[in-house]
Design an enzyme around this catalytic site. Structure first.
Site, PDB file in Angstrom:
ATOM      1  N   GLY A  20      -5.172   0.539  14.930  1.00  0.00           N
ATOM      2  CA  GLY A  20      -5.207  -0.921  14.911  1.00  0.00           C
ATOM      3  C   GLY A  20      -5.169  -1.614  16.260  1.00  0.00           C
ATOM      4  CB  ILE A  21      -3.394  -4.753  17.194  1.00  0.00           C
ATOM      5  CG1 ILE A  21      -4.023  -5.602  16.072  1.00  0.00           C
ATOM      6  CG2 ILE A  21      -3.179  -5.584  18.443  1.00  0.00           C
ATOM      7  CD1 ILE A  21      -3.121  -6.700  15.522  1.00  0.00           C
ATOM      8  CD  GLU A  47      -2.764  16.685  19.622  1.00  0.00           C
ATOM      9  OE1 GLU A  47      -1.844  17.426  19.951  1.00  0.00           O
ATOM     10  OE2 GLU A  47      -3.480  16.873  18.623  1.00  0.00           O
ATOM     11  CB  SER A 144       2.522 -12.282  12.864  1.00  0.00           C
ATOM     12  OG  SER A 144       1.848 -12.680  11.695  1.00  0.00           O
ATOM     13  CE1 TYR A 157       4.858  -8.364   9.736  1.00  0.00           C
ATOM     14  CE2 TYR A 157       3.671 -10.312   8.999  1.00  0.00           C
ATOM     15  CZ  TYR A 157       3.804  -9.248   9.866  1.00  0.00           C
ATOM     16  OH  TYR A 157       2.893  -9.058  10.874  1.00  0.00           O
TER      17      TYR A 157
HETATM   18  P1  NDP Z   1      -1.444  -0.705  12.140  1.00  0.00           P
HETATM   19  O1  NDP Z   1      -0.779  -0.296  10.881  1.00  0.00           O
HETATM   20  O2  NDP Z   1      -2.822  -0.241  12.411  1.00  0.00           O
HETATM   21  O3  NDP Z   1      -0.539  -0.353  13.397  1.00  0.00           O
HETATM   22  C1  NDP Z   1       0.857  -0.231  13.340  1.00  0.00           C
HETATM   23  C2  NDP Z   1       1.275   0.737  14.417  1.00  0.00           C
HETATM   24  O4  NDP Z   1       2.695   0.847  14.443  1.00  0.00           O
HETATM   25  C3  NDP Z   1       0.708   2.143  14.205  1.00  0.00           C
HETATM   26  O5  NDP Z   1       0.259   2.657  15.419  1.00  0.00           O
HETATM   27  C4  NDP Z   1       1.918   2.911  13.702  1.00  0.00           C
HETATM   28  O6  NDP Z   1       1.784   4.276  14.087  1.00  0.00           O
HETATM   29  C5  NDP Z   1       3.032   2.234  14.487  1.00  0.00           C
HETATM   30  N1  NDP Z   1       4.322   2.481  13.871  1.00  0.00           N
HETATM   31  C6  NDP Z   1       4.706   2.184  12.606  1.00  0.00           C
HETATM   32  N2  NDP Z   1       5.969   2.607  12.394  1.00  0.00           N
HETATM   33  C7  NDP Z   1       6.381   3.191  13.557  1.00  0.00           C
HETATM   34  C8  NDP Z   1       7.572   3.824  13.969  1.00  0.00           C
HETATM   35  N3  NDP Z   1       8.632   3.926  13.141  1.00  0.00           N
HETATM   36  N4  NDP Z   1       7.648   4.336  15.202  1.00  0.00           N
HETATM   37  C9  NDP Z   1       6.583   4.247  16.036  1.00  0.00           C
HETATM   38  N5  NDP Z   1       5.432   3.632  15.727  1.00  0.00           N
HETATM   39  C10 NDP Z   1       5.334   3.111  14.494  1.00  0.00           C
HETATM   40  O7  NDP Z   1      -1.400  -2.302  12.096  1.00  0.00           O
HETATM   41  P2  NDP Z   1      -1.745  -3.425  13.201  1.00  0.00           P
HETATM   42  O8  NDP Z   1      -2.475  -2.864  14.339  1.00  0.00           O
HETATM   43  O9  NDP Z   1      -2.302  -4.560  12.449  1.00  0.00           O
HETATM   44  O10 NDP Z   1      -0.282  -3.847  13.650  1.00  0.00           O
HETATM   45  C11 NDP Z   1       0.071  -4.040  15.004  1.00  0.00           C
HETATM   46  C12 NDP Z   1       0.937  -5.276  15.145  1.00  0.00           C
HETATM   47  O11 NDP Z   1       0.153  -6.442  14.834  1.00  0.00           O
HETATM   48  C13 NDP Z   1       2.156  -5.328  14.207  1.00  0.00           C
HETATM   49  O12 NDP Z   1       3.284  -5.758  14.940  1.00  0.00           O
HETATM   50  C14 NDP Z   1       1.773  -6.381  13.191  1.00  0.00           C
HETATM   51  O13 NDP Z   1       2.902  -7.032  12.640  1.00  0.00           O
HETATM   52  C15 NDP Z   1       0.912  -7.315  14.027  1.00  0.00           C
HETATM   53  N6  NDP Z   1       0.020  -8.181  13.278  1.00  0.00           N
HETATM   54  C16 NDP Z   1      -0.984  -7.656  12.482  1.00  0.00           C
HETATM   55  C17 NDP Z   1      -1.808  -8.500  11.762  1.00  0.00           C
HETATM   56  C18 NDP Z   1      -2.881  -7.984  10.861  1.00  0.00           C
HETATM   57  O14 NDP Z   1      -3.427  -8.786  10.060  1.00  0.00           O
HETATM   58  N7  NDP Z   1      -3.267  -6.726  10.937  1.00  0.00           N
HETATM   59  C19 NDP Z   1      -1.670  -9.969  11.851  1.00  0.00           C
HETATM   60  C20 NDP Z   1      -0.618 -10.388  12.731  1.00  0.00           C
HETATM   61  C21 NDP Z   1       0.180  -9.538  13.421  1.00  0.00           C
HETATM   62  P3  NDP Z   1       2.385   5.527  13.304  1.00  0.00           P
HETATM   63  O15 NDP Z   1       2.227   5.281  11.837  1.00  0.00           O
HETATM   64  O16 NDP Z   1       1.528   6.640  13.814  1.00  0.00           O
HETATM   65  O17 NDP Z   1       3.799   5.632  13.744  1.00  0.00           O
END
Ligand code: NDP
Length: 249
Positions: A20-21, A47, A144, A157
């Site tokens: 994601g982001i 990786e 967000s 949230y």
């Molecule tokens: P993703 O689910 O793609 O990314 C979330 C990331 O957080 C993943 O890389 C995941 O990796 C990591 N993560 C989750 N739990 C853990 C943990 N316990 N320890 C370490 N890493 C963790 O979603 P987004 O890219 O959308 O989210 C990124 C940010 O953007 C978030 O803060 C979200 O709230 C925010 N956001 C997203 C929006 C959307 O519409 N998508 C809108 C507004 C804000 P892994 O599972 O490998 O640990």
């Protein structure tokens, strides 16, 4: 206008960079000459992401970590800063969104969001600060639109993202008070096309089918982070609210 910040040779930790982001930001920074350390739990993804960045000419490494484990979080920031040989930028992108009602929701869901979106972000930030150079670094929190208004069914949230906004401003004030020039910014997006929306909405339908209009792409958020980071050091963007044009609220 004073000179923009040249990112060449800077070093950045990006949490939540397995997808994601966070991943889009890691790629964009690497393309602009930043050495990046990608943090998350899914090792294979990390990786693969690092290999692709390196293949494209960037400098990248990763640390596998569950950021909700405080000890592991501290150790991961230290390990990443050591791999990078210092630190100039921290991007807190790791986050979790679940529709967990306040009236009858599961406290397990609440805790998961609180632990990652609020506490893990605070720990990573505290641990990263000592590695920044005297001339200051830059911290970017991915917040967000839910840190500005409360969407239906997203009350908890939203509470965690209001907290991110408070922490962004609170940290900024602490650093100014201490004479630390490190800049603190956040970005507050509406819907972005990532895996997070599958967790949020659940079910079989794609995010687009649920939402019914085009949404933002992670690369568009990465572009805004680059903008914040490269503005002259005398400019600190506190927050950017960005929404898909078609998003109503
Ligand atoms: P993703 O689910 O793609 O990314 C979330 C990331 O957080 C993943 O890389 C995941 O990796 C990591 N993560 C989750 N739990 C853990 C943990 N316990 N320890 C370490 N890493 C963790 O979603 P987004 O890219 O959308 O989210 C990124 C940010 O953007 C978030 O803060 C979200 O709230 C925010 N956001 C997203 C929006 C959307 O519409 N998508 C809108 C507004 C804000 P892994 O599972 O490998 O640990």
């Amino acid at each position: 206008m004073t000179e923009r910040v040249d990112l060449t040779g800077k070093r950045a930790i990006i949490t939540g960079a397995s997808s994601g982001i966070g991943l889009a930001i890691a790629r964009e920074l690497a393309r602009n000459g930043v050495s990046v350390a990608l943090l998350a739990r899914r090792e294979r993804r990390l990786e693969k992401n690092v290999s692709k960045i390196v293949e494209d000419g960037g400098i990248a490494d990763f640390v596998t970590v569950d950021l909700c484990d405080e000890e592991a979080n501290c150790a991961a920031i230290a390990a990443a800063a050591s791999k990078l040989d210092g630190l100039d930028i921290l991007v807190n992108a790791a986050g979790l969104a679940k529709q967990a009602n306040l009236s009858d929701g599961d406290s397990g869901d609440w805790k998961a969001m609180l632990n990652l979106n609020v506490l893990a972000l605070a720990v990573a930030t505290r641990e990263a600060l000592p590695y920044f150079p005297e001339e200051g670094g830059h911290i970017v929190n991915i917040s967000s639109m839910s840190g500005h208004r409360v969407p239906g069914k997203g009350g908890f949230y939203s509470a965690t993202k209001f907290a991110v906004r408070a922490m962004t401003e609170g940290l900024r004030q602490e650093l100014r008070e201490a004479g630390n020039p490190t800049r603190v910014s956040s970005i507050s997006p509406g819907f972005v096309n990532t895996e997070l929306l599958d967790h949020y909405f659940g079910g079989e339908k794609t995010a687009y089918e649920r939402i019914g209009h085009p949404i933002l792409e992670p690369e568009e958020i990465a572009d805004l982070v680059l903008h914040q980071l490269t503005l002259p050091k005398t400019v600190e963007v506190t927050d950017i609210l960005v929404r898909p044009t078609a998003q109503r609220t």
